[in-house]
Design a protein around this motif. Structure first.
Motif, mmCIF file in Angstrom:
data_model
loop_
_atom_site.group_PDB
_atom_site.id
_atom_site.type_symbol
_atom_site.label_atom_id
_atom_site.label_comp_id
_atom_site.label_asym_id
_atom_site.label_seq_id
_atom_site.Cartn_x
_atom_site.Cartn_y
_atom_site.Cartn_z
ATOM 1 N N GLY A 1 25.013 64.024 16.169
ATOM 2 C CA GLY A 1 23.633 63.566 16.281
ATOM 3 C C GLY A 1 22.742 64.119 15.188
ATOM 4 N N LEU A 2 22.916 65.388 14.837
ATOM 5 C CA LEU A 2 22.131 65.981 13.753
ATOM 6 C C LEU A 2 22.394 65.263 12.436
ATOM 7 N N VAL A 3 23.670 64.939 12.185
ATOM 8 C CA VAL A 3 24.025 64.252 10.941
ATOM 9 C C VAL A 3 23.420 62.850 10.917
ATOM 10 N N ILE A 4 23.600 62.101 12.014
ATOM 11 C CA ILE A 4 23.095 60.722 12.063
ATOM 12 C C ILE A 4 21.574 60.698 12.000
ATOM 13 N N ALA A 5 20.921 61.563 12.781
ATOM 14 C CA ALA A 5 19.455 61.585 12.788
ATOM 15 C C ALA A 5 18.908 61.945 11.417
ATOM 16 N N THR A 6 19.516 62.915 10.753
ATOM 17 C CA THR A 6 19.050 63.313 9.423
ATOM 18 C C THR A 6 19.260 62.189 8.415
ATOM 19 N N PHE A 7 20.382 61.496 8.514
ATOM 20 C CA PHE A 7 20.664 60.385 7.607
ATOM 21 C C PHE A 7 19.622 59.276 7.757
ATOM 22 N N PHE A 8 19.373 58.842 8.997
ATOM 23 C CA PHE A 8 18.414 57.761 9.214
ATOM 24 C C PHE A 8 16.986 58.211 8.932
ATOM 25 N N TRP A 9 16.679 59.466 9.228
ATOM 26 C CA TRP A 9 15.349 60.000 8.893
ATOM 27 C C TRP A 9 15.125 59.930 7.377
ATOM 28 N N PHE A 10 16.158 60.287 6.609
ATOM 29 C CA PHE A 10 16.032 60.285 5.145
ATOM 30 C C PHE A 10 15.878 58.867 4.600
ATOM 31 N N ILE A 11 16.782 57.950 5.013
ATOM 32 C CA ILE A 11 16.731 56.606 4.421
ATOM 33 C C ILE A 11 15.511 55.827 4.908
ATOM 34 N N SER A 12 15.065 56.075 6.145
ATOM 35 C CA SER A 12 13.880 55.348 6.624
ATOM 36 C C SER A 12 12.637 55.780 5.869
ATOM 37 N N ASN A 13 12.520 57.067 5.588
ATOM 38 C CA ASN A 13 11.358 57.547 4.831
ATOM 39 C C ASN A 13 11.441 57.192 3.350
ATOM 40 N N LYS A 14 12.647 57.054 2.827
ATOM 41 C CA LYS A 14 12.798 56.781 1.403
ATOM 42 C C LYS A 14 12.777 55.288 1.081
ATOM 43 N N TYR A 15 13.359 54.466 1.965
ATOM 44 C CA TYR A 15 13.549 53.054 1.619
ATOM 45 C C TYR A 15 12.810 52.068 2.532
ATOM 46 N N PHE A 16 12.431 52.468 3.740
ATOM 47 C CA PHE A 16 11.875 51.515 4.689
ATOM 48 C C PHE A 16 10.371 51.624 4.884
ATOM 49 N N ILE A 17 9.738 52.652 4.360
ATOM 50 C CA ILE A 17 8.293 52.800 4.536
ATOM 51 C C ILE A 17 7.567 51.675 3.793
ATOM 52 N N LYS A 18 6.621 51.049 4.466
ATOM 53 C CA LYS A 18 5.826 50.007 3.816
ATOM 54 C C LYS A 18 4.980 50.620 2.689
ATOM 55 N N PRO A 19 4.778 49.893 1.605
ATOM 56 C CA PRO A 19 3.962 50.423 0.498
ATOM 57 C C PRO A 19 2.574 50.863 0.938
ATOM 58 N N SER A 20 2.003 50.198 1.926
ATOM 59 C CA SER A 20 0.664 50.550 2.398
ATOM 60 C C SER A 20 0.646 51.759 3.321
ATOM 61 N N CYS A 21 1.841 52.283 3.657
ATOM 62 C CA CYS A 21 1.934 53.407 4.611
ATOM 63 C C CYS A 21 2.622 54.618 3.994
ATOM 64 N N ARG A 22 2.509 54.769 2.679
ATOM 65 C CA ARG A 22 3.197 55.867 2.006
ATOM 66 C C ARG A 22 2.665 57.238 2.406
ATOM 67 N N ASP A 23 1.491 57.277 3.012
ATOM 68 C CA ASP A 23 0.937 58.548 3.436
ATOM 69 C C ASP A 23 1.440 58.966 4.818
ATOM 70 N N GLN A 24 2.290 58.147 5.429
ATOM 71 C CA GLN A 24 2.862 58.453 6.736
ATOM 72 C C GLN A 24 4.371 58.597 6.610
ATOM 73 N N ASP A 25 4.982 59.151 7.642
ATOM 74 C CA ASP A 25 6.437 59.305 7.606
ATOM 75 C C ASP A 25 7.009 59.242 9.014
ATOM 76 N N VAL A 26 8.323 59.083 9.079
ATOM 77 C CA VAL A 26 9.054 59.091 10.346
ATOM 78 C C VAL A 26 9.393 60.531 10.685
ATOM 79 N N GLU A 27 9.062 60.950 11.881
ATOM 80 C CA GLU A 27 9.341 62.321 12.302
ATOM 81 C C GLU A 27 10.849 62.507 12.506
ATOM 82 N N TRP A 28 11.355 63.670 12.100
ATOM 83 C CA TRP A 28 12.774 63.951 12.330
ATOM 84 C C TRP A 28 13.064 64.017 13.829
ATOM 85 N N GLY A 29 12.136 64.576 14.583
ATOM 86 C CA GLY A 29 12.335 64.656 16.034
ATOM 87 C C GLY A 29 12.475 63.283 16.662
#
Length: 272
Positions: free
Chosen positions: A139-167
């Motif tokens: 779970g730690l590996v999967i959560a960290t992987f999706f946390w990383f790619i969601s913040n790096k590749y899925f954030i909308k351009p208009s929401c760059r000041d926000q992020d997905v919480e690891w928790g």
């Protein structure tokens, strides 16, 4: 001449919001004020501190979430969105779900110990492996992987000041893990000796289909968890692994690979 009924001065604008809150207002604290300034470390500390305070946990609500993860997982994620509005975070702040999941892990491990004819020591080893490797470690590996790619590749351009919480990413893993746990570690056990462990095509079909259902559910609930976030886009790519899963499922049937029997032997060899 000063009047006896001189009106009292207007309250100073410097009065803090916290003093107003202490006055007993029934309204929730505005999102802009509540816990936004709380660090991730402080949130984790608050969450872990509540792990030993069972009287403060909402087990009824946690049971409700577990039920709807099977019947209507979209409703569960609507609650996560509401939490963001009221508590300024998507991640759970109540460990009741984690406590109940731990109870499910203990109960299902007893069932595995019975089916695999493990002794007490073998049961303890199996329980520790399932908790710290299958659930937490992976779970730690999967959560960290999706946390990383969601913040790096899925954030909308208009929401760059926000992020997905690891928790929140780890909560998504726990949500997706629970139905898979019930399907593979509870329901499947009732059919292992009477059907699945035999060298029949119907045995492979039934056992491997349960794995297809469990892993497919995991992928789908994971997709729902990220797609419900308004700050993310293009989350439909998280469903692409379903195609690979179906192809692997077909291959296992063609090559006569009974996935359940293979993993049962794997678990048994790990604890002996």
């Amino acid at each position: 001449m000063n009047s006896k009924h001189q009106s009292s001065p207007a309250p100073s604008r410097s009065v803090s919001q916290s003093s107003i809150i202490r006055a007993g207002s029934p309204l929730p604290v505005p999102v802009s004020y509540r816990m936004d300034c709380m660090s991730a470390a402080a949130k984790r500390y608050k969450y872990l501190r509540r792990l030993v305070k069972f009287q403060q946990m909402d087990f009824e609500f946690a049971f409700w979430q577990m039920w709807y993860l099977f019947t209507s997982p979209q409703k569960v994620y609507r609650i996560f969105q509401s939490r963001k509005q009221t508590k300024a975070q998507f991640a759970r702040d109540d460990p009741a779900f984690l406590v109940l999941l731990s109870a499910w892990l203990c109960g299902s491990s007893i069932g595995f110990a019975f089916v695999l004819k493990l002794g007490f020591v073998g049961f303890i080893k199996f329980l520790l492996y399932v908790v710290f490797v299958d659930c937490i470690g992976i779970g730690l590996v999967i959560a960290t992987f999706f946390w990383f790619i969601s913040n790096k590749y899925f954030i909308k351009p208009s929401c760059r000041d926000q992020d997905v919480e690891w928790g929140y990413a780890f909560d998504i893993h726990l949500n997706a893990f629970f139905p898979s746990l019930v399907i593979l570690h509870v329901f499947q056990l009732f059919f292992y000796h009477v059907l699945i462990r035999h060298d029949w095509f119907v045995s492979r079909l039934f056992g491997n289909s349960l794995w297809l259902l469990a892993l497919g559910y995991y992928i789908y609930i994971t997709f729902l968890g990220y797609s419900c976030l308004p700050i993310l886009e293009k989350t439909q790519v998280l469903l692409y692994p379903l195609t690979i899963l179906v192809l692997v499922y077909i291959v296992t049937l063609v090559i006569h690979w009974n996935v359940t029997v293979w993993l049962m032997d794997f678990y048994k060899n790990r604890v002996l």
